[in-house]
Design a protein around this motif. Structure first.
Motif, PDB file in Angstrom:
ATOM      1  N   GLU A   1       0.830  -1.205   0.000  1.00  0.00           N
ATOM      2  CA  GLU A   1       0.000   0.000   0.000  1.00  0.00           C
ATOM      3  C   GLU A   1       0.865   1.256   0.000  1.00  0.00           C
ATOM      4  OE1 GLU A   1      -2.653  -0.277   3.303  1.00  0.00           O
ATOM      5  OE2 GLU A   1      -4.156  -1.408   2.155  1.00  0.00           O
ATOM      6  N   LEU A   2       1.933   1.238   0.778  1.00  0.00           N
ATOM      7  CA  LEU A   2       2.848   2.378   0.790  1.00  0.00           C
ATOM      8  C   LEU A   2       3.568   2.493  -0.547  1.00  0.00           C
ATOM      9  CD1 LEU A   2       4.200   4.700   2.286  1.00  0.00           C
ATOM     10  CD2 LEU A   2       5.801   3.050   3.291  1.00  0.00           C
ATOM     11  N   HIS A   3       3.952   1.359  -1.123  1.00  0.00           N
ATOM     12  CA  HIS A   3       4.580   1.322  -2.442  1.00  0.00           C
ATOM     13  C   HIS A   3       3.674   2.012  -3.475  1.00  0.00           C
ATOM     14  CE1 HIS A   3       6.198  -0.468  -6.167  1.00  0.00           C
ATOM     15  NE2 HIS A   3       5.007  -1.002  -6.380  1.00  0.00           N
ATOM     16  N   ALA A   4       2.398   1.615  -3.511  1.00  0.00           N
ATOM     17  CA  ALA A   4       1.458   2.189  -4.476  1.00  0.00           C
ATOM     18  C   ALA A   4       1.251   3.681  -4.230  1.00  0.00           C
ATOM     19  CB  ALA A   4       0.119   1.454  -4.399  1.00  0.00           C
ATOM     20  N   HIS A   5       1.185   4.062  -2.951  1.00  0.00           N
ATOM     21  CA  HIS A   5       0.997   5.479  -2.604  1.00  0.00           C
ATOM     22  C   HIS A   5       2.179   6.313  -3.089  1.00  0.00           C
ATOM     23  CE1 HIS A   5       0.035   9.057  -0.240  1.00  0.00           C
ATOM     24  NE2 HIS A   5       1.267   9.018   0.231  1.00  0.00           N
ATOM     25  N   ARG A   6       3.378   5.824  -2.852  1.00  0.00           N
ATOM     26  CA  ARG A   6       4.566   6.580  -3.271  1.00  0.00           C
ATOM     27  C   ARG A   6       4.632   6.703  -4.791  1.00  0.00           C
ATOM     28  NH1 ARG A   6       8.463   3.959   1.175  1.00  0.00           N
ATOM     29  NH2 ARG A   6       8.487   5.667   2.687  1.00  0.00           N
ATOM     30  N   LEU A   7       4.310   5.622  -5.500  1.00  0.00           N
ATOM     31  CA  LEU A   7       4.346   5.700  -6.961  1.00  0.00           C
ATOM     32  C   LEU A   7       3.333   6.719  -7.482  1.00  0.00           C
ATOM     33  CD1 LEU A   7       4.802   2.007  -8.176  1.00  0.00           C
ATOM     34  CD2 LEU A   7       6.520   3.756  -7.785  1.00  0.00           C
ATOM     35  N   THR A   8       2.174   6.766  -6.865  1.00  0.00           N
ATOM     36  CA  THR A   8       1.164   7.751  -7.272  1.00  0.00           C
ATOM     37  C   THR A   8       1.653   9.163  -7.034  1.00  0.00           C
ATOM     38  OG1 THR A   8      -0.660   6.225  -6.814  1.00  0.00           O
ATOM     39  CG2 THR A   8      -1.190   8.581  -6.845  1.00  0.00           C
ATOM     40  N   GLU A   9       2.249   9.395  -5.874  1.00  0.00           N
ATOM     41  CA  GLU A   9       2.743  10.735  -5.545  1.00  0.00           C
ATOM     42  C   GLU A   9       3.925  11.132  -6.419  1.00  0.00           C
ATOM     43  OE1 GLU A   9       1.438  13.072  -3.146  1.00  0.00           O
ATOM     44  OE2 GLU A   9      -0.123  11.692  -3.818  1.00  0.00           O
ATOM     45  N   LEU A  10       4.823  10.187  -6.702  1.00  0.00           N
ATOM     46  CA  LEU A  10       5.949  10.487  -7.574  1.00  0.00           C
ATOM     47  C   LEU A  10       5.470  10.804  -8.989  1.00  0.00           C
ATOM     48  CD1 LEU A  10       8.447   7.783  -6.300  1.00  0.00           C
ATOM     49  CD2 LEU A  10       8.860  10.255  -6.275  1.00  0.00           C
ATOM     50  N   SER A  11       4.453  10.090  -9.453  1.00  0.00           N
ATOM     51  CA  SER A  11       3.886  10.384 -10.770  1.00  0.00           C
ATOM     52  C   SER A  11       3.313  11.797 -10.800  1.00  0.00           C
ATOM     53  CB  SER A  11       2.794   9.355 -11.101  1.00  0.00           C
ATOM     54  OG  SER A  11       2.199   9.644 -12.342  1.00  0.00           O
ATOM     55  N   ARG A  12       2.642  12.189  -9.724  1.00  0.00           N
ATOM     56  CA  ARG A  12       2.091  13.547  -9.641  1.00  0.00           C
ATOM     57  C   ARG A  12       3.204  14.589  -9.679  1.00  0.00           C
ATOM     58  NH1 ARG A  12       1.843  17.015  -5.568  1.00  0.00           N
ATOM     59  NH2 ARG A  12       2.406  15.448  -3.997  1.00  0.00           N
ATOM     60  N   LEU A  13       4.251  14.361  -8.908  1.00  0.00           N
ATOM     61  CA  LEU A  13       5.354  15.325  -8.855  1.00  0.00           C
ATOM     62  C   LEU A  13       6.069  15.424 -10.203  1.00  0.00           C
ATOM     63  CD1 LEU A  13       6.836  14.474  -5.344  1.00  0.00           C
ATOM     64  CD2 LEU A  13       5.660  16.576  -5.990  1.00  0.00           C
ATOM     65  N   LEU A  14       6.258  14.291 -10.870  1.00  0.00           N
ATOM     66  CA  LEU A  14       6.883  14.326 -12.189  1.00  0.00           C
ATOM     67  C   LEU A  14       6.009  15.078 -13.183  1.00  0.00           C
ATOM     68  CD1 LEU A  14       8.333  10.704 -12.407  1.00  0.00           C
ATOM     69  CD2 LEU A  14       9.660  12.813 -12.554  1.00  0.00           C
ATOM     70  N   GLY A  15       4.697  14.884 -13.067  1.00  0.00           N
ATOM     71  CA  GLY A  15       3.788  15.620 -13.928  1.00  0.00           C
ATOM     72  C   GLY A  15       3.856  17.111 -13.680  1.00  0.00           C
ATOM     73  N   ASP A  16       3.946  17.512 -12.417  1.00  0.00           N
ATOM     74  CA  ASP A  16       4.083  18.932 -12.081  1.00  0.00           C
ATOM     75  C   ASP A  16       5.374  19.510 -12.658  1.00  0.00           C
ATOM     76  OD1 ASP A  16       1.719  18.766 -10.679  1.00  0.00           O
ATOM     77  OD2 ASP A  16       2.664  18.691  -8.697  1.00  0.00           O
ATOM     78  N   TRP A  17       6.455  18.718 -12.559  1.00  0.00           N
ATOM     79  CA  TRP A  17       7.730  19.169 -13.135  1.00  0.00           C
ATOM     80  C   TRP A  17       7.599  19.390 -14.635  1.00  0.00           C
ATOM     81  CZ3 TRP A  17      10.347  16.071 -16.762  1.00  0.00           C
ATOM     82  CH2 TRP A  17      11.521  16.656 -17.260  1.00  0.00           C
ATOM     83  N   ALA A  18       6.948  18.458 -15.322  1.00  0.00           N
ATOM     84  CA  ALA A  18       6.814  18.555 -16.782  1.00  0.00           C
ATOM     85  C   ALA A  18       6.041  19.812 -17.179  1.00  0.00           C
ATOM     86  CB  ALA A  18       6.134  17.316 -17.328  1.00  0.00           C
ATOM     87  N   VAL A  19       4.960  20.083 -16.439  1.00  0.00           N
ATOM     88  CA  VAL A  19       4.147  21.268 -16.764  1.00  0.00           C
ATOM     89  C   VAL A  19       4.936  22.541 -16.534  1.00  0.00           C
ATOM     90  CG1 VAL A  19       2.135  22.592 -16.044  1.00  0.00           C
ATOM     91  CG2 VAL A  19       1.952  20.114 -16.339  1.00  0.00           C
ATOM     92  N   THR A  20       5.642  22.607 -15.411  1.00  0.00           N
ATOM     93  CA  THR A  20       6.375  23.814 -15.037  1.00  0.00           C
ATOM     94  C   THR A  20       7.572  24.067 -15.955  1.00  0.00           C
ATOM     95  OG1 THR A  20       5.737  23.512 -12.733  1.00  0.00           O
ATOM     96  CG2 THR A  20       7.568  24.996 -13.164  1.00  0.00           C
ATOM     97  N   ASN A  21       8.223  22.982 -16.384  1.00  0.00           N
ATOM     98  CA  ASN A  21       9.471  23.130 -17.128  1.00  0.00           C
ATOM     99  C   ASN A  21       9.336  22.742 -18.600  1.00  0.00           C
ATOM    100  OD1 ASN A  21      11.706  23.675 -14.939  1.00  0.00           O
ATOM    101  ND2 ASN A  21      10.307  22.174 -14.074  1.00  0.00           N
ATOM    102  N   HIS A  22       8.093  22.566 -19.056  1.00  0.00           N
ATOM    103  CA  HIS A  22       7.821  22.230 -20.458  1.00  0.00           C
ATOM    104  C   HIS A  22       8.543  20.963 -20.885  1.00  0.00           C
ATOM    105  CE1 HIS A  22       6.035  26.198 -20.628  1.00  0.00           C
ATOM    106  NE2 HIS A  22       7.179  26.728 -20.204  1.00  0.00           N
ATOM    107  N   GLY A  23       8.656  20.041 -19.943  1.00  0.00           N
ATOM    108  CA  GLY A  23       9.231  18.744 -20.251  1.00  0.00           C
ATOM    109  C   GLY A  23       8.121  17.749 -20.559  1.00  0.00           C
ATOM    110  N   THR A  24       8.483  16.491 -20.686  1.00  0.00           N
ATOM    111  CA  THR A  24       7.494  15.447 -20.945  1.00  0.00           C
ATOM    112  C   THR A  24       7.670  14.320 -19.939  1.00  0.00           C
ATOM    113  OG1 THR A  24       8.933  14.306 -22.527  1.00  0.00           O
ATOM    114  CG2 THR A  24       7.390  15.954 -23.404  1.00  0.00           C
ATOM    115  N   VAL A  25       6.560  13.746 -19.532  1.00  0.00           N
ATOM    116  CA  VAL A  25       6.560  12.578 -18.653  1.00  0.00           C
ATOM    117  C   VAL A  25       5.606  11.571 -19.244  1.00  0.00           C
ATOM    118  CG1 VAL A  25       5.993  11.681 -16.381  1.00  0.00           C
ATOM    119  CG2 VAL A  25       7.117  13.888 -16.585  1.00  0.00           C
ATOM    120  N   ALA A  26       6.051  10.333 -19.341  1.00  0.00           N
ATOM    121  CA  ALA A  26       5.179   9.265 -19.857  1.00  0.00           C
ATOM    122  C   ALA A  26       5.102   8.146 -18.839  1.00  0.00           C
ATOM    123  CB  ALA A  26       5.720   8.736 -21.180  1.00  0.00           C
TER     124      ALA A  26
END
Length: 209
Positions: free
Chosen positions: A184-209
């Motif tokens: 459960e903690l594993h899944a939670h961290r992956l979800t949060e890391l995906s969110r943070l990577l998405g925020d980085w992509a939006v802010t820095n005009h990068g891409t996340v897949a």
């Protein structure tokens, strides 16, 4: 400098423009693993993200890719292959006279070379092999707790650290939940890391897949 930034050996001023984490990461829950990182400088004006994606499609053990540009405009990409220690032990039994790390490294290299042939990719290749132990040391160096982190979550955290230079102690506090443990903690961290990577992509005009 970030852990991965140290080992990618890019020119000063190089940029990260894309990070991709494979869907298999959701199912990977091991605390001990070995990672094979291959960085390629891409000649001929090809797009780094396209090359990384093409290579990963021919590498079943690939769990993540990165791409970007160097100060001279040249493209680079990197592919990370993942081998859990239990899988490494099975490989070692097939070649009992060869050290298990060499067996895994040979397989990772052969896989990359095949993917390069199939995609017509050439360029300078740099290899860095590391384990969850090195990743945990990077966390501890910044005061972060790592005991309950699984290997794939450690890797994705280091991927996020690469372009953001985030403090890993802050990251541990930000995406951990004391009410959760295990998968459960594993899944939670992956979800949060995906969110943070998405925020980085939006802010820095990068891409996340």
């Amino acid at each position: 400098m970030s852990y991965l930034g140290t080992h990618l050996d890019l020119e000063p001023g190089a940029r990260v423009t894309g990070i991709s984490v494979g869907p298999s990461s959701d199912a990977l829950y091991e605390h001990q693993a070995r990672f094979f990182l291959h960085r390629i400088r891409i000649p001929g004006g090809r797009d780094g993200a396209d090359v990384a994606g093409a290579l990963a499609r021919f590498l079943p053990s690939a769990v993540a890719t990165m791409s970007g540009v160097e100060p001279d405009g040249g493209a680079w990409c990197a592919v990370v292959q993942y081998v859990p220690e239990v899988g490494l032990a099975r490989l070692a039994r097939q070649s009992p006279t060869t050290p298990r790390v060499r067996v895994a490294r040979n397989i990772a290299r052969a896989g990359l070379e095949r993917a390069q042939d199939l995609t017509g990719t050439r360029g300078e290749v740099l290899e860095h092999v590391f384990t969850d132990i090195e990743a945990r040391k990077a966390f501890r160096a910044e005061g972060a707790e790592d005991d309950d982190w699984d290997a794939i979550s450690l890797l994705i955290a280091l991927l996020y650290e690469l372009p953001t230079e985030v403090d890993l102690n802050w990251l541990d506090d930000e995406i951990s939940d004391p009410a959760l443990d295990g998968r459960e903690l594993h899944a939670h961290r992956l979800t949060e890391l995906s969110r943070l990577l998405g925020d980085w992509a939006v802010t820095n005009h990068g891409t996340v897949a």
